[in-house]
Design an enzyme around this catalytic site. Structure first.
Site: not given
Ligand code: AMP
Length: 279
Positions: A32, A37
């Site tokens: 997700y 990230h």
């Protein structure tokens, strides 16, 4: 970009990179993916020739009452994002690939993992250490990148790497926030519009605390009390608010600028958010 689902493929790929003289960085995630990230992938690319991103919602770090089953997924988008960021490979194992049915070995860090999130989530860091140790053995990276967003997690992983002699450099990358200050998190998707607005009190309280420290405040209890008041006024219940030493994670009575941070976890209507700031 390679998309692997088995440990054997990942290991063979990594060893081939090294034989060809290339260095490998690992970015472990639960998917997700968001800008936080992606910043880790960018950081990893600065350190190594090729980056492998693992995407695995690790069941062993969730207690039975936690959100394992509800954890959000979007694998196809995640793969496209990794490719766009120039990752060389993605590792998307399923739980059976990672854990033999009769797996009976754990990796447990026993000091830094005890307080803060570890106090509320007693099996959490054992699950994290075990899966990260497995990913380190599988991907054999030279470098692994983790986010400061999970401050205690990076400290625990660094200790595990030191104690178990993993020949891996651990990089801690800064927290990426939305423009209004909320730390990006896959779990922000659980927030209603109203809760999200009130969740801004977490980062606002931390920024105000940092400003106070910059202006000379050193009293940890006073800083913690102000943060508690700010988030409580917006309906968030603090699990913990602590001024800590960044290496040992011990709570401090007095801020030591340069080696202190504030760790914060709050709950509201079953949703738990964490945030922190370096002082
Ligand atoms: P997760 O998918 O939540 O397990 O996170 C995977 C990695 O991304 C961990 O090292 C996190 O600390 C990192 N991460 C998550 N959110 C952020 C953020 N907002 N900024 C920087 N790193 C993050």
């Amino acid at each position: 970009m390679n998309v692997f689902t088995t440990s054997a493929e990942v290991h063979a790929w990594s060893i081939a990179q090294k034989r060809a003289g290339r260095t490998v960085a690992l970015v472990p995630t639960m998917g997700y993916l968001h800008e936080g990230h992606l910043s880790l992938i960018r950081e990893a690319r600065k350190h190594c020739d090729c980056v492998i991103v693992s995407i695995f919602v690790n069941p062993t770090q969730f207690a039975p009452n936690e959100d394992y089953d509800a954890y959000p997924h979007k694998e196809d988008d995640d793969i496209a994002l990794c490719e766009a960021e120039g990752a060389a490979a993605v590792f998307l194992p399923n739980a059976d690939e990672m854990y033999p049915r009769d797996a009976s070995t754990w990796v447990e860090e026993t000091v830094l993992a005890k307080g803060y999130c570890g106090a509320q989530r007693p099996i959490h860091f054992r699950g994290v250490c075990t899966v990260v140790a497995k990913l380190f053995n599988i991907a054999a990276p030279d470098v692994a990148v983790f986010g400061q967003k999970d401050f205690q997690q990076v400290a625990v992983i660094r200790r595990m790497v030191r104690d178990l002699n993993f020949p891996i450099e651990i990089i801690r990358a800064p927290i990426i926030r939305d423009e209004d200050g909320l730390a990006k998190s896959s779990r922000n998707t659980y927030l209603t519009a109203d809760m999200r607005k009130r969740a801004l009190s977490l980062s606002r309280a931390l920024f105000a605390a940092k400003a106070a420290v910059d202006a000379g405040e050193r009293n940890a209890a006073a800083i913690e009390a102000t943060i508690r008041e700010t988030v409580t006024a917006e309906g968030w219940i603090p699990d913990y608010v602590n001024v800590i030493d960044t290496e040992t994670l011990t709570p401090l009575q007095e801020v030591l600028p340069g080696t202190s941070a504030i760790l914060l976890a709050c709950r509201c209507e079953g949703i738990r958010l964490i945030d922190n700031i370096l002082l």
